[in-house]
Design a protein around this motif. Sequence first.
Motif, short mmCIF file in Angstrom:
data_model
loop_
_atom_site.label_atom_id
_atom_site.label_comp_id
_atom_site.label_asym_id
_atom_site.label_seq_id
_atom_site.Cartn_x
_atom_site.Cartn_y
_atom_site.Cartn_z
N HIS A 77 0.92 -1.16 -0.14
CA HIS A 77 0.13 -0.14 0.08
C HIS A 77 0.72 1.29 0.03
N LEU A 78 2.16 0.97 0.19
CA LEU A 78 3.24 2.10 0.00
C LEU A 78 2.94 3.20 0.99
N ARG A 79 2.19 2.84 2.40
CA ARG A 79 1.75 3.99 3.24
C ARG A 79 2.58 3.43 4.66
N THR A 80 4.05 3.64 4.58
CA THR A 80 4.84 3.28 5.73
C THR A 80 4.13 3.91 6.94
N PRO A 81 3.90 2.97 8.07
CA PRO A 81 3.21 3.49 9.12
C PRO A 81 4.58 4.06 10.02
N GLY A 124 2.54 -11.14 24.96
CA GLY A 124 3.62 -10.77 24.33
C GLY A 124 3.35 -9.37 23.44
N VAL A 125 3.92 -8.21 23.54
CA VAL A 125 3.66 -7.16 22.93
C VAL A 125 4.85 -6.77 22.10
N ALA A 126 4.78 -6.34 20.83
CA ALA A 126 5.72 -5.68 19.91
C ALA A 126 5.45 -4.26 19.66
N ILE A 127 6.22 -3.43 19.83
CA ILE A 127 6.04 -1.97 19.45
C ILE A 127 7.07 -1.63 18.23
N ILE A 128 6.62 -1.59 16.91
CA ILE A 128 7.98 -1.38 15.94
C ILE A 128 7.71 0.01 15.37
N HIS A 129 8.81 0.57 15.60
CA HIS A 129 9.02 1.91 14.86
C HIS A 129 9.39 1.66 13.40
N CYS A 130 8.76 2.42 12.38
CA CYS A 130 9.14 2.23 11.20
C CYS A 130 9.73 3.38 10.30
N SER A 131 10.53 3.36 9.38
CA SER A 131 10.96 4.38 8.48
C SER A 131 11.14 3.88 7.17
N SER A 132 11.41 4.82 6.23
CA SER A 132 11.39 4.22 5.04
C SER A 132 12.89 5.03 4.42
N LYS A 133 13.74 4.16 4.04
CA LYS A 133 14.92 4.92 3.63
C LYS A 133 15.08 4.12 2.25
N ASP A 134 15.45 5.11 1.07
CA ASP A 134 15.64 4.48 -0.50
C ASP A 134 14.63 3.46 -0.67
N ASN A 135 13.49 3.86 -0.15
CA ASN A 135 12.29 2.79 -0.42
C ASN A 135 12.57 1.59 0.30
N GLN A 136 13.48 1.42 1.29
CA GLN A 136 13.59 0.15 2.09
C GLN A 136 12.67 0.28 3.34
N LEU A 137 12.34 -0.41 3.87
CA LEU A 137 11.61 -0.43 5.31
C LEU A 137 12.77 -0.58 6.30
#
Length: 632
Positions: A77-81, A124-137
């Motif tokens: 979806h190309l919507r990096t959260p 169990g809980v996972a909190i994932i911080h995401c960013s996109s660099k050169d289109n890579q997650l």
Amino acid sequence: MVLNPVLGKLVSKRVVLASASPRRQEILTNVGLRFEVVPSWFKETLEKSSFAAPYEYAVETAKQKALEVANRMHVKHLRTPDVVIGADTIVTVDEQILEKPVDKQDAYRMLSRLNGKEHSVFTGVAIIHCSSKDNQLETEVTDFYEETKVKFSDLSEELLWEYIHSGEPMDKAGGYGIQALGGMLVEYVHGDFLNVVGFPLNHFCKKLAELYYPPPKHNVQHKKYDSIPSVDTFENLSDGESESSDFTEHKGASKLDSSGMCSSGAICNSENNSSIKTGFTVPLENQNGVSESAAKLPSKILELMDGFRASKAMFVASKLKMFDHLKDKGPLKAVDIANEVGTSVCGTERLLDACAALGLLEKTPQGYSNTDSANTYLTSDGECSLHGYIIHSNDHIWPLFTNLESAVKEGSRQNHRAFGKKAEDLFKDYYHSQEVKQRFMAAMHSIAQLTARDVATAFDLSRFKSACDLGGCTGALAHELGQIYPNLKVTVFDLPEVIANTSYFQPPGQNTAPVTFISGDFFKDDLPEADLYILSRILHDWPDEKIHVLLSKISAVCKPGSALLVAEIVLDEQKTHPPRAVLQSLSMTEGKQRSGSEYKQLLEKYGFTNVQIKITGNLLDAVLCFKKNLSP
Ligand SMILES: Cc1cn([C@H]2C[C@H](O)[C@@H](COP(=O)(O)OP(=O)(O)OP(=O)(O)O)O2)c(=O)[nH]c1=O
């Protein structure tokens, strides 16, 4: 509210809950967190025997659930959260892990094992911080678990089967739901109740506090290394007190120093931290061990300082239709675009580079091309084009905001300064200039398209036979309603000059349910009959006297049991979140943004009852209320 500083850190982020569990959604919604729900497709099939302890299995499953969603959103979806939250709840008894039962027999087996005994519930809980660099997650994982002990009474076979036949066990770990009928089976609970229901809210907030409010470095040497969050209570947190933490916040990054340690000295996520980023600023200590603020980077303030440049760069590139040119012909060099658009080469190059820096374009040796987001949102014919609203923001809202200082001093809208005209004369322009009218309608259309699904699905509207969208403009919401509720007859009621221009905005093809357009002025004319009235983005724009006229009219035509659906951004009770709504208020219209309790009060004043508010976590929230039955 003391919790605000912790959850407030997520307000400006795109937060996604990677879970289909209604309990988790409710727990997080109840504390005012705004998020999208994207259930994970990760199959819970990890080999249990490969984990040394049951909680490790729950933590790993939570992590995989969240990572699957982060990857899918990024790729498909190309919507990096910004942040993805995953969770997994398991029940363990006699060293066996129990998940959700597959059928009634399985539920019976589980409940029999729990009968009369104490067991543990782990989430169990996972909190994932995401960013996109050169289109890579890029992801940074923070995870933890919480354990709660639960004891079942001695239960008869009959009772167990009666419970199983209620259907409640089927979608719940261990085959019971403590929050409902299953509560009757339970003798005691030791630990966090919400953890049993699927989400350990308290530990989650502590984790956020640990990530976003690391204590000063001078605690380091003396702090015990453990996995318990370094901020044990939230009471001492307030925005005022946490000023320094604000300054050290880095987008999407947990506060780790280069050794992988939290600045508190606790090993961050000793439970399992899959990626460690280096280079964060931590307060320096001087020779006396006193922390100095020299290395603090006011990233938030720097971002705000530059925000206007970024907005304007996007506005101008949109206005010059650069994204449209690149969609059709990219990759293109700056000189080619400059020739197409009729701009200077050096200016165009700078603007394109700025757009690339902002992540709107990609730059390669072959030239510039649109990112997928630019194709979708920034081209004028994009699938979810925001072009109309961007042009409106550039041409209309920007000039008003450049006069914000006068607006604040005078407490009024600055049309005369921004456009050299009074509001009434501007309104005349709207009547007379086809271009102004179309620009405004395109702006409303693009926002309505983007929000229509959220509004249409915020509540189950299938009980209604007819709906009338008052001020429904181009019919974007009306069409969405028609798609979702094929038996709903939808009418759009708007001013004649709006209705006369709607044809351009109608969806192509025959497959959409027909929408009827009726022209009229909702302040003056009779309203069409309907059993659901809709006011989407109307109330915040008008002063109280006008709202009085409008709501009185709607209330008068509504039969008992009919309903009114209001779509607006609903402010929190402090009226400081979400920032979009608060910033919109600065346009100084005569209307105002309202909190949930203010909408409730307003609607009840006009004879509506059972006011339900749905915070969608997206651009618009929804409020549904029903016309009161006449008293006997
Ligand atoms: C023990 C217990 C579990 N549960 C629920 C919480 C979880 O929703 C569910 C455990 O299944 P999970 O696999 O943790 O979650 P889920 O399948 O509901 O959602 P998703 O995988 O999309 O995140 O059991 C209760 O609601 N009450 C209880 O008392």
